[in-house]
Design a protein around this motif. Structure first.
Motif: not given
Length: 734
Positions: A361, A444, A517, A526, A522
């Motif tokens: 990620t 995270w 987010e 990311e 998402k």
């Protein structure tokens, strides 16, 4: 660093040690007076004591520019440490010799440099660290008391440049007490010319403290962190908001951590033969034995710190390897005492899982080792601490699956490993912008627990055996730990001066980023963080650099800048609520009505009679009609109130016939009324139906039903009762 353990932060108490005589150092049992040396004008200013969130993005070439991977080294190495150190595990001392080679990146001569002497935070109760403990009344984490004989310090025994003696003096860049000796200025006999390097030969001596905060000893266990003279950072124009060269060097504060240049470490550690050693980096060959002592040799390039541990009680370490595309093969080692043997395998698994998640990620893990240390019982304050390629986790007695303790070990291991990315590779200034490390790492970690359903089981084993095992998703736990109704400090505030302490940096940053987010998606978020990692690895990004990277990469600048303006550079509560919900039949009304050339006077009684007749007739014709439907339309009114920051809000109204209406509530209005006339009665009104605003003070006032519905109240009651029982159990173990 993680508040330890996750929920103990709620129980932390302040413990204050006694007074000590200022300007005195402890040296092998004797008292030695520190004599200040002559000072000279450095010509280069210091970073402001109250420096915090940077608003101006760094220049493109800051810290040598982005690392493409084609360079000869991972980082633009500024400093080189060659250290030889010997541990006396009985006196808990370290004797060291250090060659420190530093490169002047600026375009002007440097006549004075600054070193951190972090261990002096623990030499007496008049340090900045201990003064802030007294002032705050909070204590550090669990508040372990420093007793007589528990103090620690670091001494400079000698400092030379090219064989010439270097004069030095203690300074207090942040205006702390003049008894604080955590920063020292060296006035060099020879200036370091622009672009040139100099080597300082330093002899130093550590008396390790009994571990009360981050570093020290307990019985045979030694966690040796922030133990050597460590040079400060000379920032240049265009780096983290600097407009001209400046030294960034802060005192060691109660809740601040660290900031240093990247470089290379070549360290030889001599300890008794019976002691197991773990350290930053890779061990170079087998230890060399001499006179019952072993010298362990470690090297690591492209890091900005070095820590180590030594203990004669360490069990046989658990070892493993991990591979992933783009990363070297990584050797993982878990060091643990015999009483926590059950913790080793879960810590190994959590480390491998974290390596997978962070690599996928954010970006590849660049080093070849990870060392995990589980401190023994009564050395808990050594737990939950991070250094490059090396971190400490938590020791959980009587570890049971699916319990708070198991979650704590799992989460703390993931959290401390994650620091290897945010604190380690994305090496922000933890004094001035702790959000970039503690906050983003907590975010995270929460993303990882959500993605992998590593939920928090609230009940102890005996409650689970009774079938009572409520589970909380960790994003909701962040709400529990976050001041929502009165958030006192902006996320971008520094670590040194916060009304509510450092803990909200963790949880409130996680909530703010989770909300972001959900707004931008998402995949977009990311993508933004992967670019942040790519651009800023092995450099020193600021909050402004994070903001700009996310704004550019996600393509949603307006949203990103609003969130940063509201929550990072300022602090704004979020408090939207459903003020009222009504849904009434639209009935014939009494009064005088014109029609067909004449007026008809309808009384209240006549209107009610007419309405009843129409309802009765309609009911006979529709025997299977749902509740909330009828012959008359319904007029539904919802009033929404806003008592906090303007956030893009969604209102969803559901009707008895199964249909719904969804509208947006945006802008700066403090309230708004929404109305519909439909052939069905409203059932409920819900703000934020997708749960996008975790920062909202009270999620229970985000919805109303037309008729009383106590299901949410009962659910929250059960969950909170289980949490209370778990806390009681936790208190009993302290």
């Amino acid at each position: 660093m993680q508040p330890r353990p996750i929920l103990k932060v709620l129980l932390a108490t302040a413990v204050v040690a006694g007074l000590a005589i200022q300007s005195l150092l402890y040296a092998q049992g004797a008292l030695v007076v520190a004599v200040p040396q002559p000072t000279t004008d450095t010509g280069i200013p210091l970073a402001a004591a109250n420096a915090a969130a940077v608003t101006t993005p760094s220049a493109p070439n800051a810290w040598g520019g982005p690392r493409s991977g084609n360079e000869a080294t991972l980082s633009d190495r500024v400093v080189n440490y060659q250290i030889e150190a010997t541990l006396d595990p009985v006196k808990h001392t370290v004797s060291g010799q250090q060659k420190l080679t530093w490169r002047n990146r600026s375009d002007q001569p440097v006549r004075s440099v600054y070193l951190h002497l972090y261990l002096n935070a623990f030499q007496n109760a008049n340090s900045t660290f201990h003064s802030e403990i007294r002032r705050s009344g909070r204590g550090f984490r669990s508040g372990v008391e420093t007793k007589d004989g528990d103090w620690g310090y670091i001494e400079l025994r000698s400092v030379q440049q090219n064989g010439a003696k270097v004069d030095w003096s203690f300074v207090q860049p942040d205006g702390g007490p003049d008894t604080d000796q955590t920063v020292v200025r060296l006035d060099l006999p020879q200036a370091v010319q622009a672009g040139a390097s100099t080597t300082l030969d330093i002899a130093f001596f550590d008396q390790l403290p009994r571990v009360v905060a981050r570093t020290g000893y307990f019985e045979t266990f030694h966690l040796v962190g922030q133990w050597f003279p460590k040079i400060g950072v000379l920032e240049l124009a265009g780096e983290r908001g600097a407009t001209a060269p400046r030294w960034n060097v802060h005192e060691f504060h109660m809740e601040s951590e660290f900031y240093a240049d990247f470089g290379s470490y070549d360290v030889k550690l001599t300890v008794p033969k019976a002691f197991t050693v773990g350290a930053t980096g890779q061990r170079q060959g087998a230890p060399v034995e001499k006179d019952g002592m072993l010298t362990h040799h470690y090297k690591q390039d492209d890091v900005h710190d070095f820590a180590w541990t030594a203990d004669s009680r360490t069990a046989t370490p658990l070892t493993g390897t991990w591979t992933f595309p783009g990363s070297p093969e990584v050797e993982i080692k878990v060091l643990f005492p015999p009483e926590y043997a059950a913790n080793a395998a879960p810590a190994m698994k959590a480390t491998k899982d974290a390596l997978n998640f962070y690599s996928k990620t954010l970006g590849p893990y660049p080093y070849q080792t990870v060392t995990v240390v589980i401190p023994p019982h009564n050395a808990q304050e050594a737990g939950g601490m991070e250094y490059p390629t090396f971190f400490t986790a938590d020791g959980i007695p009587d570890l049971q699956p699916d319990t708070l303790g198991a979650f704590g070990l799992d989460f703390v291991t993931i959290h401390e490993f994650g620091h290897g990315y945010f604190y380690g590779i994305l090496a922000n200034n933890e004094f001035e912008e702790p959000m970039l490390d503690e906050g983003l790492n907590q975010f995270w970690n929460t993303r990882m627990t959500r993605a992998e359903r590593r939920d928090l089981h609230l009940a102890p084993p005996w409650m689970q055996r009774l079938g009572l095992n409520p589970v909380w998703e960790f994003g909701q736990v962040q709400r529990l730990l976050t001041p929502l109704s009165f958030p006192a400090d902006a996320l971008g505030a520094n670590a040194m001066d916060r009304l509510q302490g450092i803990n909200p940096v963790y949880s409130r940053t996680a909530l703010a980023m989770l909300d972001l987010e959900k707004e931008i998606g998402k995949e977009a978020l990311e993508r933004g963080f992967k670019e942040y990692y790519r651009l800023w690895k092995f450099r020193h990004p600021s909050i402004a650099d994070l903001r700009e990277t996310l704004a550019e990469t996600t393509g949603q600048r307006k949203t990103v800048e609003r969130v940063f303006a509201q929550q990072v550079y300022a602090v704004s509560k979020v408090d939207d609520s459903i003020d009222s919900l009504s849904s009434e039949e639209v009935l014939p009304q009494p009064g005088s009505h014109a029609g067909k050339g004449k007026r008809i006077l309808l009384s209240n009684e006549a209107v009610e009679k007419q309405a009843d007749e129409i309802r009765e007739k309609w009911a006979k014709a529709h025997p299977d009609a749902k509740e909330g439907s009828g012959p008359f339309p319904y007029h539904t009114v919802v009033v929404v109130k806003r008592k906090g920051a303007a956030v893009p809000q969604t209102l969803q109204v559901r009707f008895a016939d199964g249909s719904s209406e969804t509208v947006k509530f945006e802008g700066e209005e403090r309230w708004r009324r929404f109305e519909w006339t439909r052939n069905s009665e409203a059932v409920s009104a819900t703000l934020d139906p997708e749960g996008k605003h975790l920062l909202d003070i009270n999620k229970l006032d985000d919805s109303q039903t037309l008729k009383a519905d106590r299901r949410a109240q009962r659910r929250w009651s059960f969950d909170l009762a289980a949490l209370a029982q778990t806390l009681y159990t936790l208190i009993a173990t302290l």
